[in-house]
Design a protein around this motif. Structure first.
Motif, PDB file in Angstrom:
ATOM      1  N   SER A  15      -4.032  -5.984   8.915  1.00 29.85           N
ATOM      2  CA  SER A  15      -3.494  -7.328   9.309  1.00 29.85           C
ATOM      3  C   SER A  15      -3.931  -7.324  10.579  1.00 29.85           C
ATOM      4  N   ALA A  16      -4.319  -6.856  11.769  1.00 30.87           N
ATOM      5  CA  ALA A  16      -5.096  -7.716  12.548  1.00 30.87           C
ATOM      6  C   ALA A  16      -5.994  -9.010  12.601  1.00 30.87           C
ATOM      7  N   GLU A  22      -3.786 -17.077   1.765  1.00 25.93           N
ATOM      8  CA  GLU A  22      -3.545 -16.627   0.339  1.00 25.93           C
ATOM      9  C   GLU A  22      -4.460 -15.167   0.381  1.00 25.93           C
ATOM     10  N   GLN A  23      -3.941 -14.677  -0.500  1.00 24.34           N
ATOM     11  CA  GLN A  23      -4.258 -13.308  -0.628  1.00 24.34           C
ATOM     12  C   GLN A  23      -5.706 -13.026  -1.318  1.00 24.34           C
ATOM     13  N   VAL A  24      -6.379 -12.108  -0.456  1.00 23.83           N
ATOM     14  CA  VAL A  24      -7.555 -11.647  -0.311  1.00 23.83           C
ATOM     15  C   VAL A  24      -7.456 -10.086  -1.282  1.00 23.83           C
ATOM     16  N   THR A  32     -10.477  -0.076  -3.912  1.00 24.74           N
ATOM     17  CA  THR A  32     -10.023  -1.932  -3.466  1.00 24.74           C
ATOM     18  C   THR A  32      -9.105  -1.644  -2.925  1.00 24.74           C
ATOM     19  N   TYR A  33      -9.447  -2.703  -1.595  1.00 23.95           N
ATOM     20  CA  TYR A  33      -8.629  -3.628  -0.554  1.00 23.95           C
ATOM     21  C   TYR A  33      -7.763  -4.363  -0.758  1.00 23.95           C
ATOM     22  N   LEU A  34      -6.577  -4.473  -0.299  1.00 21.21           N
ATOM     23  CA  LEU A  34      -6.436  -6.071  -0.569  1.00 21.21           C
ATOM     24  C   LEU A  34      -5.436  -6.350   0.952  1.00 21.21           C
ATOM     25  N   ALA A  35      -5.802  -7.551   1.330  1.00 23.41           N
ATOM     26  CA  ALA A  35      -5.086  -8.320   2.445  1.00 23.41           C
ATOM     27  C   ALA A  35      -4.186  -9.625   1.996  1.00 23.41           C
TER      28      ALA A  35
END
Length: 395
Positions: A15-16, A22-24, A32-35
């Motif tokens: 988050s930094a 948009e969502q990545v 699985t990586y979501l940000a």
């Protein structure tokens, strides 16, 4: 707690990174990586899940562990492993195959959050409505238990209430300012232990309890080596995440470290001073006292990312000096980072010199991050100056 801290720092590292409208989403190594600012995802994952954002809402299933950090966190994912969550508001409303560890101002497990292992909640307002097959540990200002617990329960809070579904199969350790009445339908009185609530004594006793744990004895050198390996792996994971999600921005900051070291160092002093100054200033506002832990966490994140960025910049500089490629592959980047972490780590054993080198790296990295943030909010005047100050062209 250590696993929760590592997961939280990793997620806040996501988050930094530069804000993304948009969502990545990316799958790497089975994980699985979501940000993104707002993350909404229905999962069908076979490995672990890492997610970070302002608002994070997940559903679906995962066979591994779930690690999520954000301001508002709503976990509706059926998790086969453990759940680690941190945020201002955390809600868990899906079955969990193993343990749950969550921290926040408001933390809640709903009736659908059936926990097959242990449940550990830390925060201000804690609500437990999902059945727990293992033990419950709840530290907060107010705790409301409205679910059956098969194992023991340790509740430390100023106020404790029990709902109609509350039932404890093991022993209950109740740490409160005053002895509170517990309905017999929840647990018989002979299986309740009352302790006086004292924050200082409670945390000192919690810290001393680790001394009583029979840990495997390792030689001192092996213990230090193991700690270093764990830290190095953690830094490599953060590096991989940063290079994956924000590769161009990382490269831009890396070049600044090597091309403008003095200016970047000064910006690092200013940036780090501002972060440390945020803690007392936030506390002095009174209303900002609850946000002091987040200010401290921000310092830890900035320190870690700054150290890692400067180490990476130094490693790339050395690579080019030895005729290495200007644009190396991801594997080579991680390789030189690992080697640099090893070399810089060894320098720590040199008195004074090691500390100076490592602290200088932190200031350089924080300086590059500070410059990147300033460039986001302040328009770069260089293009205008280039036009206005150019020399006249002779006819």
């Amino acid at each position: 707690m250590k696993r929760l801290l590592i997961s939280t720092v990793t997620a806040f590292a996501l988050s930094a990174l530069p804000a993304m409208s948009e969502q990545v989403s990316r799958t790497h190594g089975g994980d699985t990586y979501l940000a993104g600012d707002t993350v909404t995802q229905s999962l069908s994952a076979t490995g672990d899940v890492f997610a970070a954002g302002s608002v994070v809402t997940t559903s679906g299933t995962t066979s591994g562990d779930t690690h999520i950090a954000g301001y508002n966190v709503d976990i509706g994912t059926q998790t086969g492993g453990d759940v680690y969550a941190a945020g201002s508001s955390v809600r868990i409303d899906a079955p969990v195959g193993e343990d749950i560890t969550a921290a926040g101002f408001s933390v809640r497990s709903t009736v659908d959050a059936v926990t097959s292992g242990n449940l550990r909640f830390f925060g201000r307002s804690l609500i437990i409505e999902g059945p727990v097959s293992g033990a419950v540990t709840a530290f907060g200002s107010s705790v409301h238990l409205n679910a059956p617990v098969s194992g023991d329960a340790w509740i430390a809070a100023e106020t404790v209430t029990f709902g109609s579904e509350a039932q404890i199969g093991g022993r209950l350790t109740l740490t409160t300012p005053d002895e509170q009445s517990v309905p017999s339908r929840v647990i018989p009185a002979d299986r309740i232990t009352y302790e006086e609530f004292d924050r200082g004594d409670m945390w000192r006793e919690f810290d001393r309890s680790w001394d009583a744990v029979d840990m495997p004895m390792l030689p001192v050198w092996l213990s230090l080596f193991s700690t270093f390996i764990v830290a190095a792996i953690f830094l490599l994971v953060v590096a991989a995440i940063s290079l994956t999600f924000a590769g161009p921005r990382v490269e831009k900051m890396r070049k600044r470290v090597t091309r403008q070291p003095l200016q970047t160092f000064v910006l690092g002093v200013i940036g780090l001073s501002a972060l440390f100054g945020m803690v007392p200033v936030t506390a002095l506002t009174i209303v900002g006292i609850p946000f002091v832990p987040f200010a401290v966490l921000l310092i830890i994140v900035a320190w870690t990312l700054g150290y890692l960025l400067a180490t990476y910049a130094l490693a790339r500089r050395v690579l080019v000096a030895f005729n290495g490629p200007e644009d190396p592959s991801m594997a080579l980047k991680l390789g030189v980072i690992a080697l640099a972490i090893l070399v810089v780590g060894i320098l720590n054993f040199i008195p004074f010199v090691g500390w100076v080198v490592n602290y200088t790296l932190v200031l350089l990295g924080v300086g590059a991050i500070t410059a990147a943030l300033l460039s986001t909010f302040i328009t770069d005047p260089d293009p205008a100056l280039d036009i206005d100050m150019q020399e006249p062209i002779d006819d």
